[in-house]
Write a protein that holds these residues in place. Structure first.
Motif, PDB file in Angstrom:
ATOM      1  N   ALA A 239      60.193 -15.046   6.057  1.00  5.98           N
ATOM      2  CA  ALA A 239      61.339 -15.729   5.440  1.00  5.98           C
ATOM      3  C   ALA A 239      61.885 -16.892   6.267  1.00  5.98           C
ATOM      4  N   SER A 240      61.889 -16.768   7.591  1.00  3.95           N
ATOM      5  CA  SER A 240      62.459 -17.816   8.444  1.00  3.95           C
ATOM      6  C   SER A 240      61.408 -18.771   8.995  1.00  3.95           C
ATOM      7  N   SER A 241      60.225 -18.752   8.427  1.00  3.75           N
ATOM      8  CA  SER A 241      59.153 -19.606   8.933  1.00  3.75           C
ATOM      9  C   SER A 241      59.466 -21.083   8.704  1.00  3.75           C
ATOM     10  N   TYR A 242      59.095 -21.883   9.677  1.00  2.87           N
ATOM     11  CA  TYR A 242      59.184 -23.334   9.549  1.00  2.87           C
ATOM     12  C   TYR A 242      57.801 -23.791   9.095  1.00  2.87           C
ATOM     13  N   ASP A 243      57.706 -24.165   7.824  1.00  2.84           N
ATOM     14  CA  ASP A 243      56.409 -24.527   7.263  1.00  2.84           C
ATOM     15  C   ASP A 243      56.573 -25.732   6.341  1.00  2.84           C
ATOM     16  N   SER A 244      55.599 -25.974   5.482  1.00  4.03           N
ATOM     17  CA  SER A 244      55.616 -27.180   4.646  1.00  4.03           C
ATOM     18  C   SER A 244      56.785 -27.237   3.675  1.00  4.03           C
ATOM     19  N   ARG A 245      57.499 -26.130   3.478  1.00  2.00           N
ATOM     20  CA  ARG A 245      58.726 -26.190   2.676  1.00  2.00           C
ATOM     21  C   ARG A 245      59.689 -27.214   3.278  1.00  2.00           C
ATOM     22  N   TYR A 246      59.637 -27.339   4.601  1.00  2.00           N
ATOM     23  CA  TYR A 246      60.569 -28.203   5.327  1.00  2.00           C
ATOM     24  C   TYR A 246      59.909 -29.449   5.908  1.00  2.00           C
ATOM     25  N   PHE A 247      58.674 -29.350   6.381  1.00  2.00           N
ATOM     26  CA  PHE A 247      58.045 -30.525   6.998  1.00  2.00           C
ATOM     27  C   PHE A 247      57.033 -31.219   6.099  1.00  2.00           C
ATOM     28  N   GLY A 248      56.761 -30.677   4.936  1.00  2.00           N
ATOM     29  CA  GLY A 248      55.839 -31.320   4.005  1.00  2.00           C
ATOM     30  C   GLY A 248      54.381 -31.061   4.351  1.00  2.00           C
ATOM     31  N   ALA A 249      53.522 -31.720   3.621  1.00  2.00           N
ATOM     32  CA  ALA A 249      52.080 -31.567   3.837  1.00  2.00           C
ATOM     33  C   ALA A 249      51.694 -32.215   5.173  1.00  2.00           C
ATOM     34  N   VAL A 250      50.657 -31.667   5.797  1.00  2.00           N
ATOM     35  CA  VAL A 250      50.186 -32.204   7.075  1.00  2.00           C
ATOM     36  C   VAL A 250      48.743 -32.691   6.914  1.00  2.00           C
ATOM     37  N   PRO A 251      48.337 -33.673   7.724  1.00  2.00           N
ATOM     38  CA  PRO A 251      46.959 -34.163   7.649  1.00  2.00           C
ATOM     39  C   PRO A 251      45.959 -33.064   8.016  1.00  2.00           C
ATOM     40  N   ASP A 252      44.876 -32.984   7.252  1.00  2.00           N
ATOM     41  CA  ASP A 252      43.863 -31.973   7.556  1.00  2.00           C
ATOM     42  C   ASP A 252      43.073 -32.313   8.822  1.00  2.00           C
ATOM     43  N   SER A 253      43.297 -33.491   9.376  1.00  2.44           N
ATOM     44  CA  SER A 253      42.643 -33.850  10.647  1.00  2.44           C
ATOM     45  C   SER A 253      43.135 -32.974  11.796  1.00  2.44           C
ATOM     46  N   GLY A 254      44.299 -32.326  11.625  1.00  4.09           N
ATOM     47  CA  GLY A 254      44.833 -31.434  12.644  1.00  4.09           C
ATOM     48  C   GLY A 254      44.308 -30.002  12.533  1.00  4.09           C
ATOM     49  N   LEU A 255      43.489 -29.739  11.523  1.00  2.09           N
ATOM     50  CA  LEU A 255      42.958 -28.396  11.306  1.00  2.09           C
ATOM     51  C   LEU A 255      41.997 -28.025  12.434  1.00  2.09           C
ATOM     52  N   LEU A 256      42.302 -26.931  13.137  1.00  2.00           N
ATOM     53  CA  LEU A 256      41.456 -26.477  14.244  1.00  2.00           C
ATOM     54  C   LEU A 256      40.414 -25.465  13.785  1.00  2.00           C
ATOM     55  N   GLY A 257      40.737 -24.685  12.756  1.00 11.28           N
ATOM     56  CA  GLY A 257      39.830 -23.671  12.251  1.00 11.28           C
ATOM     57  C   GLY A 257      40.585 -22.501  11.670  1.00 11.28           C
ATOM     58  N   LEU A 258      39.836 -21.493  11.268  1.00 16.15           N
ATOM     59  CA  LEU A 258      40.428 -20.282  10.715  1.00 16.15           C
ATOM     60  C   LEU A 258      41.102 -19.479  11.815  1.00 16.15           C
ATOM     61  N   ALA A 259      42.163 -18.796  11.474  1.00 14.18           N
ATOM     62  CA  ALA A 259      42.884 -17.942  12.423  1.00 14.18           C
ATOM     63  C   ALA A 259      42.423 -16.500  12.219  1.00 14.18           C
ATOM     64  N   GLN A 260      41.770 -15.951  13.229  1.00 11.26           N
ATOM     65  CA  GLN A 260      41.262 -14.583  13.159  1.00 11.26           C
ATOM     66  C   GLN A 260      42.056 -13.704  14.117  1.00 11.26           C
ATOM     67  N   PRO A 261      42.740 -12.679  13.600  1.00 13.73           N
ATOM     68  CA  PRO A 261      43.464 -11.788  14.507  1.00 13.73           C
ATOM     69  C   PRO A 261      42.481 -10.936  15.310  1.00 13.73           C
ATOM     70  N   ILE A 262      42.744 -10.800  16.597  1.00 16.39           N
ATOM     71  CA  ILE A 262      41.898  -9.986  17.478  1.00 16.39           C
ATOM     72  C   ILE A 262      42.628  -8.699  17.847  1.00 16.39           C
ATOM     73  N   LEU A 263      43.811  -8.845  18.412  1.00 15.81           N
ATOM     74  CA  LEU A 263      44.641  -7.700  18.775  1.00 15.81           C
ATOM     75  C   LEU A 263      46.082  -8.093  18.486  1.00 15.81           C
ATOM     76  N   THR A 264      46.590  -7.651  17.324  1.00 18.51           N
ATOM     77  CA  THR A 264      47.918  -8.075  16.900  1.00 18.51           C
ATOM     78  C   THR A 264      48.818  -6.886  16.618  1.00 18.51           C
ATOM     79  N   PHE A 265      50.096  -7.184  16.556  1.00 19.12           N
ATOM     80  CA  PHE A 265      51.115  -6.163  16.325  1.00 19.12           C
ATOM     81  C   PHE A 265      51.991  -6.641  15.176  1.00 19.12           C
ATOM     82  N   ASP A 266      52.080  -5.819  14.107  1.00 19.72           N
ATOM     83  CA  ASP A 266      52.890  -6.208  12.963  1.00 19.72           C
ATOM     84  C   ASP A 266      54.342  -6.350  13.365  1.00 19.72           C
ATOM     85  N   ARG A 267      54.998  -7.237  12.672  1.00 17.84           N
ATOM     86  CA  ARG A 267      56.419  -7.499  12.939  1.00 17.84           C
ATOM     87  C   ARG A 267      57.277  -6.430  12.354  1.00 17.84           C
TER      88      ARG A 267
END
Length: 176
Positions: free
Chosen positions: A148-176
């Motif tokens: 709910a409190s994420s800062y994402d494109s709702r506020y900053f708009g679309a971003v250039p795909d040139s900044g795309l680094l790759g897919l995000a794969q969780p390795i060892l994560t803890f749910d919020r």
């Protein structure tokens, strides 16, 4: 003599930890310390195809005044992207040519985006300005997080795909 042994031990430990961290970084491993996605260890996986709706990605944002202001407000962390900001982990919600409407929530091509309430103020009572939305231009991505409190494109708009680094794969994560 004892102090010297302790100092050598601590120095050696620091060298080993630095080496491990550098190796992990080169291998695409990153720590997520923000609540937009589960906390923990993630890996950047090279994307072998064009990005698609629903892809969870790492992205570097451009060095714009809006992102510098977001950093000053504490929404973003310092990092190794060219902008000086840490890569974000977000889900691709819309692609070039899609129409995004942003009001009290987000609609993409007329369909409501789940968990996309647009807040008027942040957690400290400061005004938030939503992006106006519109037709996504070529080579841009609209990014979203269900937090709910994420800062994402709702506020900053679309971003250039040139900044795309790759897919995000969780390795060892803890749910919020």
């Amino acid at each position: 003599m004892r102090r010297r042994c302790i100092l050598l031990f601590l120095t050696g430990g620091a060298v080993v930890l630095t080496g491990l961290a550098a190796t992990a970084f080169r291998g695409g491993y990153r720590l997520n310390l923000t609540p937009s996605e589960p906390l923990g260890l993630w890996r950047i996986e090279e994307l072998q195809r064009p990005s698609a709706i629903g892809d969870l990605v790492f992205v570097c944002v451009p060095a714009t005044a809006a992102f510098r202001d977001a950093w000053r407000r504490g929404y973003l962390r310092r990092g190794l992207c060219p902008s000086g900001i840490a890569p974000l982990i977000k889900t691709v919600a819309a692609l070039p040519g899609q129409h995004v409407e942003i009001a009290d929530h987000v609609r993409i091509d007329g369909r409501s985006l789940p968990a996309s309430v647009v807040r008027k103020i942040d957690g400290e009572g400061r005004a938030l300005s939503p992006d106006p939305g519109g037709l996504l231009p070529p080579h841009h991505l609209f990014l979203h997080s269900p937090f709910a409190s994420s800062y994402d494109s709702r506020y900053f708009g679309a971003v250039p795909d040139s900044g795309l680094l790759g897919l995000a794969q969780p390795i060892l994560t803890f749910d919020r």
